[in-house]
Write a protein that holds these residues in place. Structure first.
Motif, short mmCIF file in Angstrom:
data_model
loop_
_atom_site.label_atom_id
_atom_site.label_comp_id
_atom_site.label_asym_id
_atom_site.label_seq_id
_atom_site.Cartn_x
_atom_site.Cartn_y
_atom_site.Cartn_z
N UNK A 522 25.28 11.61 -40.09
CA UNK A 522 25.14 11.94 -41.50
C UNK A 522 25.15 10.69 -42.36
N UNK A 523 25.04 10.86 -43.66
CA UNK A 523 25.07 9.71 -44.57
C UNK A 523 26.40 8.95 -44.47
N UNK A 524 26.31 7.63 -44.57
CA UNK A 524 27.48 6.74 -44.65
C UNK A 524 28.24 6.59 -43.35
N UNK A 525 27.67 7.00 -42.20
CA UNK A 525 28.33 6.74 -40.93
C UNK A 525 28.38 5.24 -40.68
N UNK A 526 29.52 4.73 -40.24
CA UNK A 526 29.69 3.30 -40.07
C UNK A 526 29.74 2.88 -38.61
N UNK A 527 30.22 3.74 -37.74
CA UNK A 527 30.32 3.41 -36.32
C UNK A 527 29.79 4.56 -35.49
N UNK A 528 29.05 4.21 -34.43
CA UNK A 528 28.61 5.19 -33.45
C UNK A 528 29.00 4.66 -32.08
N UNK A 529 29.97 5.31 -31.46
CA UNK A 529 30.52 4.86 -30.19
C UNK A 529 30.23 5.87 -29.10
N UNK A 530 30.17 5.38 -27.87
CA UNK A 530 30.09 6.25 -26.70
C UNK A 530 31.26 5.94 -25.80
N UNK A 531 32.10 6.94 -25.54
CA UNK A 531 33.17 6.83 -24.56
C UNK A 531 32.68 7.45 -23.26
N UNK A 532 33.07 6.87 -22.13
CA UNK A 532 32.53 7.30 -20.85
C UNK A 532 33.65 7.85 -19.98
N UNK A 617 33.26 11.92 -21.60
CA UNK A 617 32.04 11.25 -22.06
C UNK A 617 31.64 11.91 -23.38
N UNK A 618 31.70 11.16 -24.46
CA UNK A 618 31.50 11.74 -25.78
C UNK A 618 30.98 10.68 -26.74
#
Length: 689
Positions: A522-532, A617-618
């Motif tokens: 969405x708007x203003x997201x600052x971090x996109x992480x993947x946990x495994x 994993x998310x």
């Protein structure tokens, strides 16, 4: 500072209940931000939306939004009321949810027109009331963005697990003394997801079928030998149903682990008999403790709740346990001291009496599960439970349980108590209408990391229960154990939004699995992480993303990581959803697909040839720009006192969250309460955008 002090202004009238509800007014429930990302087995979309609407109204009532908006409406400040409502709903609801909100007879507020075409909508309504003349003080913080800071995560995970008898792949260890491979060394590769490694250890089982001592072993890890004499093994028990098969276990420290790719092989030594089938390797695990670092908004609190270590063997009827003809119902193995004691009490529970039930067998002592999943076979099990208290007023951002099994573990069950009921977060085989495995009994489907955030509730002493067991179709009961297992929870009282998109836990029928998960930015997201969170025999993973117009684009391929900043990786290369520099990137709102390909070991390396991926994993999409929407309210008969009380309440909440504040950025106002109807209906309708 904004003050509204005219005595003729309309406002809200409070009952005693409403006043009490506003004493500590900033309450953010834990359920809202990720309901939309719940796995399908949690129920239908309608149920998700209905629960989300109910919780959103509860939040808005508790934090004073509804009362403040009602007072603004009464003074014909429609724009102010609508802006206040939109701010709160936009910080509460996850991206992809459309809403229509209405209070009293005032005009409805929508964030889009999707209600006209939505395939499913859900509504909740409440009534606010109250009528006592006075002043409502509001205080809010005007800093636009929470500072990002490094958060260290200390983890203990199983980085390799062999859960089968090596005899099932070849026997005659005497003449073929190498595991990996038979008559000459052949390395088995595994991954450690950090270069900051604190310690490592391996746990190795041994069976001598002819009533003699264990073998010895040279465990060579990254070309460094770890030599174990046959007299270093701890005698556990005679294998139930036999009079000659001796079971042993050994725990050893590892000094040679490295971040990323590692390898090992084992040479069996000190074998004192020449029988080709006299020795077996029944289990082998490598466990590592390490630290990783991720950037998260400041003010997030992370707590880890450690399970007690547990290990042992249980049988349903008395059996001979050692060479002294000691009889008992099993053995208790102390992982810290290496000592073994008898289990002198029969401990048996039916599967139907155990799952989702309160029971007394989760105390870490071994027991027998009777008629596992109604299939007739028993299970030799241990189970542990840990309390997970979450403070009231917290927003739970992330939570996961790490399971580190060893011994003859074939299956696992992870359950969560949310204060009212036990829910199954994971089962090795298909259960409750959920497909967990293509293997009928889920053999070897034992998780490393299970996502449990969606089962926890704030203001409750939650519980997480982990049960592991050895399938016993005959009388081959084996030692099972849990070591260094724990649950980690991150929460905050700040209105930071952190949306999780977990994969479904699934064991494939081949040694490759490539599931796809959709996530929304969405708007203003600052971090996109993947946990495994992959299977305990995973050799490598590959991560790819795409949008509606692009092809699959590779972001990562290599050893199993704990987490990846996929936003930074994308910004540095493909720019599917992120732009700017890797250290300071911006995200592009939209819906994306992510594919995680998992490659597992071969059967002789790990015990089976099935690739597994788990809900650990998310994808985590983090929005730190919500401090402007954090406010507190207090009530008083005096306008200035109401503002002062609200300001102090907000300061206390921010400081309690560990956030350093600039009090000059706090704004306040006071709204006069009076001539509002004794009751005002409020309705919220939600749908998928």
């Amino acid at each position: 500072m904004i003050r509204d002090l005219s005595s003729d202004e309309g406002g809200l009238i409070f009952t005693t209940d409403a006043v009490l509800a506003l004493i500590v007014v900033f309450i953010l429930t834990a359920s809202i931000a990720t309901y939309f990302a719940l796995p399908s087995y949690m129920g239908s979309d309608h149920q998700h939306l209905e629960t989300m609407a109910a919780d959103a109204l509860d939040i808005m009532r508790e934090d004073g939004t509804l009362y403040s908006a009602a007072a603004m409406y009464s003074r014909n400040n429609t724009a102010g009321a609508e802006n206040l409502i939109k701010q709160d709903l936009n910080s509460i609801l996850p991206p992809g949810v459309g809403y229509e909100f209405q209070i009293g007879t005032y005009p409805a507020i929508r964030n889009d027109s999707g209600i006209l075409v939505a395939r499913d909508t859900a509504s909740r309504a409440i009534v606010i009331s109250g009528p006592e003349e006075g002043w409502l003080g509001r205080a809010w913080y005007k800093q636009e963005e929470v500072t990002l800071e490094d958060q260290e995560i200390n983890s203990t995970t199983t980085v390799w697990n062999f859960h089968n008898w090596l005899t099932n792949f070849w026997n005659q260890l005497y003449s073929r003394p190498y595991w990996g491979y038979q008559t000459s060394p052949r390395n088995i590769s595994f991954s450690v997801p950090s270069t900051n490694i604190h310690w490592g250890k391996f746990l190795m089982g041994s069976c001598n079928r002819v009533n003699r001592s264990s073998y010895g072993a040279n465990v060579v890890i990254n070309n460094v030998p770890h030599i174990v004499g046959n007299d270093s093994f701890t005698f556990l028990n005679l294998r139930p149903g036999t009079t000659r098969e001796r079971m042993y276990n050994y725990q050893g420290n590892i000094t040679s682990l490295t971040g990323g790719a590692n390898n090992f092989y084992v040479r069996f030594t000190n074998m004192t008999t020449t029988g080709y089938s006299d020795y077996d390797l029944p289990w082998f695990s490598i466990i590592a403790n390490y630290t990783t670092t991720i950037k998260v908004p400041k003010g997030i609190i992370t707590r880890t709740y450690q399970f007690n270590d547990a290990a042992g063997l249980a049988v349903p009827s008395q059996t001979r346990l050692d060479l002294n003809r000691t009889m008992g119902y099993g053995r208790i193995y102390d992982l810290n001291t290496g000592t073994v004691t008898n289990l002198n009490t029969r401990r048996v529970i039916a599967w139907s009496s155990m799952v989702r039930q309160n029971h007394i067998y989760s105390d870490g002592l071994p027991f027998v599960i009777d008629n596992v999943n109604g299939r007739g076979a028993d299970g030799c099990a241990v189970s542990v439970t840990q309390d997970i208290p979450i403070p009231a007023g917290s927003r739970i951002l992330d939570a996961y349980t790490i399971v580190n099994p060893y011994g003859g573990v074939d299956n696992a069950l992870v359950e969560v108590w949310n204060g009212t009921a036990w829910n199954v977060a994971f089962c090795s085989f298909n259960y409750g209408g959920v497909t967990y495995s293509t293997v009928s009994d889920g053999y070897g489907n034992v998780p490393g990391i299970i996502y449990v955030r969606d089962y926890l509730r704030a203001g409750q002493t939650n519980k997480v229960r982990v049960t592991i067991w050895d399938n016993v179709p005959g009388q081959d009961y084996d030692l099972v154990g849990l070591v260094d297992s724990y649950t980690t929870v991150s929460y905050t009282s700040l209105p930071i939004q952190w949306n999780n998109y977990p994969f479904n836990s699934y064991q494939n029928s081949t040694n490759v699995s490539a599931p796809v998960r959709q996530f929304t930015i969405g708007p203003d997201a600052k971090k996109v992480l993947l946990f495994v969170g992959a299977g305990l025999d995973t050799k490598s993973v590959k991560v790819e993303v795409k949008n509606s117009t692009s092809a699959w684009t590779q972001l990562y391929s290599g050893p199993v990581p704990f987490s990846l900043d996929i936003g930074a990786i994308d910004a540095a290369g493909s720019r599917i959803f992120a732009t700017g520099s890797p250290g300071n990137y911006s995200t592009r709102p939209g819906t994306y697909n992510i594919r995680v390909t998992v490659n597992s070991g071969q059967g002789w390396e790990s015990g089976d040839s099935n690739a597994e991926i788990y809900s650990g994993t998310r994808v985590a999409v983090i929005y730190p720009k919500f401090l402007a929407n954090m406010w507190a309210t207090q009530y008083s008969n005096d306008a200035y006192t109401a503002q002062a009380l609200a300001k102090q309440e907000l300061i206390d909440m921010l400081r309690q969250s560990g956030y350093t504040i600039d009090e000059r950025l706090i704004k306040t106002e006071a709204l006069y309460t009076g001539d509002i109807p004794n009751s005002l209906p409020v309705r919220l309708t939600l749908w998928r955008s």
